[in-house]
Scaffold this motif. Sequence first.
Motif, short mmCIF file in Angstrom:
data_model
loop_
_atom_site.label_atom_id
_atom_site.label_comp_id
_atom_site.label_asym_id
_atom_site.label_seq_id
_atom_site.Cartn_x
_atom_site.Cartn_y
_atom_site.Cartn_z
N LYS A 118 0.84 -1.20 0.00
CA LYS A 118 0.00 0.00 0.00
C LYS A 118 0.88 1.25 0.00
O LYS A 118 2.01 1.24 0.47
N GLY A 119 0.33 2.33 -0.50
CA GLY A 119 1.02 3.62 -0.46
C GLY A 119 2.02 3.83 -1.57
O GLY A 119 2.69 4.86 -1.63
N VAL A 120 2.17 2.85 -2.46
CA VAL A 120 3.04 2.97 -3.63
C VAL A 120 2.30 2.43 -4.85
O VAL A 120 1.30 1.74 -4.72
N LYS A 121 2.80 2.74 -6.05
CA LYS A 121 2.25 2.19 -7.29
C LYS A 121 3.20 1.09 -7.77
O LYS A 121 4.36 1.36 -8.09
N VAL A 122 2.71 -0.13 -7.81
CA VAL A 122 3.52 -1.24 -8.29
C VAL A 122 3.19 -1.44 -9.76
O VAL A 122 2.11 -1.92 -10.11
N LYS A 123 4.11 -1.07 -10.65
CA LYS A 123 3.87 -1.14 -12.09
C LYS A 123 3.88 -2.58 -12.57
O LYS A 123 3.05 -2.98 -13.38
N TYR A 124 4.86 -3.36 -12.11
CA TYR A 124 4.90 -4.79 -12.42
C TYR A 124 5.82 -5.50 -11.44
O TYR A 124 6.69 -4.88 -10.82
N VAL A 125 5.61 -6.81 -11.30
CA VAL A 125 6.50 -7.67 -10.53
C VAL A 125 6.79 -8.88 -11.40
O VAL A 125 5.88 -9.61 -11.79
N ARG A 126 8.05 -9.09 -11.73
CA ARG A 126 8.46 -10.19 -12.60
C ARG A 126 9.35 -11.16 -11.83
O ARG A 126 10.33 -10.75 -11.22
N VAL A 127 8.98 -12.44 -11.85
CA VAL A 127 9.74 -13.46 -11.13
C VAL A 127 10.51 -14.31 -12.14
O VAL A 127 9.92 -14.91 -13.04
N GLU A 128 11.83 -14.36 -11.99
CA GLU A 128 12.66 -15.19 -12.85
C GLU A 128 12.67 -16.63 -12.34
O GLU A 128 12.41 -16.89 -11.16
N ASP A 129 12.99 -17.57 -13.23
CA ASP A 129 13.08 -18.97 -12.82
C ASP A 129 14.22 -19.17 -11.83
O ASP A 129 15.28 -18.52 -11.92
#
Length: 274
Positions: free
Chosen positions: A35-46
């Motif tokens: 909360k309180g921030v803008k999360v544009k994307y979260v990418r998880v590598e193998d």
Amino acid sequence: MEEIEVIFYIEGLGNDKKVLESAIRQTAEGLKNEKGVKVKYVRVEDVLENEDEDILKYSGVIEAQIAGDLASLVRLTLKYSPAIVEVLRPGKLEVDSKELMKILGEISLFMGKLMQQFGGLAVYPKLDDVPVPRIGYEREEIEELIVEDRNILYRFVIEVFGENEEGIKETMAKALSLEGCRINKLVVQGQTEDGKFKGLLAAELLSTFETMFQLTGKYAPVAISIIEPEVVDITANELQNTLTDLGGFVNELVTRPVKRQIMEKKNTEFKLNP
């Protein structure tokens, strides 16, 4: 406070692939729900396997693009300890010194709790051959350092322990100089109990923004206050270096138990297989 956009690169290590994959997924979900921030994307590598490692043989990386104010991004840096922070924008920002002091106070409180659990961070080589630095500057010199060199003048109070008052004062003067500080004032007060001195060191320092944050992370001061300037300007490069350092400090502390296990295992192997 101005919005800042960054990319966090968070590294996970483990000796069990499934456990690490689960931990990384949970961390990624936690980031998405911040909360309180803008999360544009979260990418998880193998998760990858490193066959040369016996204990931490698996590693994985999370990449997350986040936008928020400085205070929020500092909190996330302390919470997730990214290996690298890249600042995308702005190229430069201005922060009121009072807001900056609040952020420094949060860093100090957070790092102080970690140090109580895992030990300290400030470690130096032998200082015997290091010259005692100059203490005290003229007003004109201070103004030039602030205006021309973009230094910050601030007061910094930490707890100190040692053999005697003068020895602590000299050692800390050398240490602060090695950190990149100019020392305007330095006072040590306390008392000796059972042959050991315990007290407080108060210093009035001049340094860059990065050094001020590094000192706060390493020493967790009981008090820190910015005297000048009223508004501190910070470049993107300075900010990303500072946030990366903070993430590194947290990671250094919380991974100490695992590193200790690795060293004990290696020492045991050495003894068994001379």
